[in-house]
Design an enzyme around this catalytic site. Structure first.
Site, PDB file in Angstrom:
ATOM      1  N   ARG A 173      30.672  82.217 -99.659  1.00  0.00           N
ATOM      2  CA  ARG A 173      29.908  81.037-100.072  1.00  0.00           C
ATOM      3  C   ARG A 173      28.932  80.928 -99.006  1.00  0.00           C
ATOM      4  O   ARG A 173      29.039  80.854 -97.817  1.00  0.00           O
ATOM      5  CB  ARG A 173      30.859  79.745-100.417  1.00  0.00           C
ATOM      6  CG  ARG A 173      31.729  80.212-101.337  1.00  0.00           C
ATOM      7  CD  ARG A 173      32.717  78.979-101.613  1.00  0.00           C
ATOM      8  NE  ARG A 173      33.585  78.995-103.035  1.00  0.00           N
ATOM      9  CZ  ARG A 173      34.764  79.459-102.986  1.00  0.00           C
ATOM     10  NH1 ARG A 173      35.054  80.255-101.811  1.00  0.00           N
ATOM     11  NH2 ARG A 173      35.245  79.517-104.180  1.00  0.00           N
TER      12      ARG A 173
ATOM     13  N   ASP B 255      30.286  79.106-111.968  1.00  0.00           N
ATOM     14  CA  ASP B 255      29.273  78.291-112.363  1.00  0.00           C
ATOM     15  C   ASP B 255      28.316  78.078-110.947  1.00  0.00           C
ATOM     16  O   ASP B 255      27.160  78.020-111.268  1.00  0.00           O
ATOM     17  CB  ASP B 255      29.551  77.159-112.983  1.00  0.00           C
ATOM     18  CG  ASP B 255      30.337  76.207-111.818  1.00  0.00           C
ATOM     19  OD1 ASP B 255      31.241  76.477-111.088  1.00  0.00           O
ATOM     20  OD2 ASP B 255      29.966  74.923-111.991  1.00  0.00           O
TER      21      ASP B 255
ATOM     22  N   GLY C  32      34.843  82.814-105.063  1.00  0.00           N
ATOM     23  CA  GLY C  32      36.110  83.284-104.916  1.00  0.00           C
ATOM     24  C   GLY C  32      36.269  84.674-105.502  1.00  0.00           C
ATOM     25  O   GLY C  32      35.959  84.987-106.495  1.00  0.00           O
TER      26      GLY C  32
ATOM     27  N   ARG D  81      41.863  74.337-109.288  1.00  0.00           N
ATOM     28  CA  ARG D  81      41.304  73.353-108.733  1.00  0.00           C
ATOM     29  C   ARG D  81      40.597  72.194-109.689  1.00  0.00           C
ATOM     30  O   ARG D  81      41.070  70.786-109.588  1.00  0.00           O
ATOM     31  CB  ARG D  81      40.137  73.514-107.619  1.00  0.00           C
ATOM     32  CG  ARG D  81      39.622  72.301-106.830  1.00  0.00           C
ATOM     33  CD  ARG D  81      38.637  72.861-106.002  1.00  0.00           C
ATOM     34  NE  ARG D  81      37.530  73.484-106.607  1.00  0.00           N
ATOM     35  CZ  ARG D  81      36.531  74.397-106.021  1.00  0.00           C
ATOM     36  NH1 ARG D  81      36.752  74.743-104.644  1.00  0.00           N
ATOM     37  NH2 ARG D  81      35.704  75.078-106.849  1.00  0.00           N
TER      38      ARG D  81
ATOM     39  N   ASP E 268      37.433  78.548-116.270  1.00  0.00           N
ATOM     40  CA  ASP E 268      37.090  77.391-116.481  1.00  0.00           C
ATOM     41  C   ASP E 268      35.318  77.317-116.965  1.00  0.00           C
ATOM     42  O   ASP E 268      34.704  76.262-116.500  1.00  0.00           O
ATOM     43  CB  ASP E 268      37.018  76.517-115.315  1.00  0.00           C
ATOM     44  CG  ASP E 268      36.582  77.117-113.983  1.00  0.00           C
ATOM     45  OD1 ASP E 268      35.792  78.159-114.144  1.00  0.00           O
ATOM     46  OD2 ASP E 268      36.646  76.220-113.072  1.00  0.00           O
TER      47      ASP E 268
ATOM     48  N   ASP F  74      40.063  80.869-112.635  1.00  0.00           N
ATOM     49  CA  ASP F  74      40.164  79.361-113.240  1.00  0.00           C
ATOM     50  C   ASP F  74      39.997  79.690-114.566  1.00  0.00           C
ATOM     51  O   ASP F  74      40.317  78.640-115.353  1.00  0.00           O
ATOM     52  CB  ASP F  74      39.526  78.433-112.511  1.00  0.00           C
ATOM     53  CG  ASP F  74      39.954  78.226-111.175  1.00  0.00           C
ATOM     54  OD1 ASP F  74      40.987  78.625-110.743  1.00  0.00           O
ATOM     55  OD2 ASP F  74      39.249  77.541-110.382  1.00  0.00           O
TER      56      ASP F  74
ATOM     57  N   THR G 131      36.095  84.444-111.987  1.00  0.00           N
ATOM     58  CA  THR G 131      36.960  83.574-111.463  1.00  0.00           C
ATOM     59  C   THR G 131      38.213  83.270-112.071  1.00  0.00           C
ATOM     60  O   THR G 131      38.391  83.411-113.391  1.00  0.00           O
ATOM     61  CB  THR G 131      35.934  82.053-111.697  1.00  0.00           C
ATOM     62  OG1 THR G 131      36.993  81.090-111.325  1.00  0.00           O
ATOM     63  CG2 THR G 131      35.514  81.912-113.249  1.00  0.00           C
TER      64      THR G 131
END
Length: 324
Positions: A77, A108, A16, A177, A135, A133, A131
């Site tokens: 992707r 990741d 992303g 997510r 995360d 996120d 990213t």
């Protein structure tokens, strides 16, 4: 591999998109040029790596895109790269273009791909965490997180205005997510009445207790991470069960959180991590992600860079205080 052999570095963005990627690309090119190293960018992530779709990168051109969101190299992707045959084609592309090292900006999944690639390719790989996120283990902040939170805050503040005007209960779904970091940061800083994230199992209980007797002229704001195990629609139905009289609306912020100009923090983070990626390459590091912990540059092996599935104790404590 001897460090003196690094004369040509390839770079790509994967997964992303996130605000700050272009700042990192600019810093990579600028730092490489200072060392008389050639920089080329592979377009569309691993797809471009397989197809040998690369362009020359010049810092004076990238300088113009530093303020832009997204990534000028495009991103994608790649199912093909998951197969050994795809990785073999990527290896041939690197050899054909005489690439001596590779820098990847992504999450990741991107770094897991490089680990698999390292089984057949012995050039050094460096990762930069990109990213929204936030995360990943190995850095306090990932590229794009701060910008995404700022976008969420701006929109939630506007939603509060209309919620106040109509005495409504608003559920605002934010991205995340597998991670609640955007949810908890944007929820706390907008004064949300409830915050639901994937890492917490008690948040729905707290919410239903608060909303069942809601009958006020004030707005009632609920921030929900898209990856919350309950799900936005089910949250709405549960609220209606305990309080059928509420005037309830759902707003999904969606991909608006990915776009827009990167914040000052993300621009600076991109510059620092981009420049550091060149430094660690020249020091002989390989198969590591560069990150920032306690405002200090650090490196983490790809094997240790995994998604975080819990929030730290301080944030968990804040969530229980402000969300209960």
């Amino acid at each position: 591999m001897k460090i003196t052999k690094i004369k040509h570095i390839g770079v790509f963005t994967s997964g992303g998109d996130s605000p700050g990627m272009n700042a990192a690309l600019y810093a990579i090119a600028k730092s490489a040029e200072a060392k008389s190293i050639k920089i080329s960018g592979f377009r569309k992530g691993y797809e471009g790596l397989i197809d040998g779709d690369l362009i020359s990168l010049k810092s004076h051109e990238l300088q113009k895109s530093l303020h832009q969101g997204g990534t000028i190299l495009k991103t994608a992707r790649s199912k093909r790269f998951m197969e050994l045959e795809g990785r073999k084609k990527a290896l041939q592309a690197l050899r054909t273009n005489k690439i001596d090292a590779l820098i990847a900006i992504g999450g990741d999944g991107t770094f897991k791909g490089l680990l698999a690639f390292s089984e057949i390719c012995d050039i050094p790989f460096i990762g930069i965490p990109g990213t929204i996120d936030n995360d990943l283990v190995g850095t306090d902040y990932t590229l794009g997180f701060d910008s995404a939170v700022n976008t969420s805050i701006e929109n939630i503040d506007k939603i509060r205005d209309t919620a106040e005007s109509h005495n409504r209960v608003f559920i605002v779904e934010v991205m995340g997510r597998d991670s609640g970091y955007i949810g908890i940061h944007s929820g706390l800083t907008t004064g949300a009445d409830a915050i639901l994230i994937p890492e917490s199992g008690k948040d729905l209980i707290y919410l239903l207790e608060k909303v069942k007797n809601y009958d006020s002229e004030d707005a009632f704001l609920i921030v929900v991470s898209e990856g919350d195990e309950i799900g936005t629609e089910l949250v709405a139905s549960k609220i209606k069960e305990v309080n059928p009289n509420v005037d309830l609306r759902i707003t999904r912020l969606g991909h608006v959180q990915r776009g827009g100009n990167p914040s000052a923090l993300d621009r600076m983070l991109g510059i620092r991590l981009g420049a550091t990626s060149i430094e660690v390459l020249l020091r002989g590091s390989q198969n590591v992600m560069v990150g920032l912990i306690n405002n200090m540059i650090c490196t983490t092996s790809f094997q240790s860079v995994v998604k975080q599935h819990q929030i730290d104790e301080e944030l968990q404590g804040l969530l229980e205080i402000f969300g209960s």
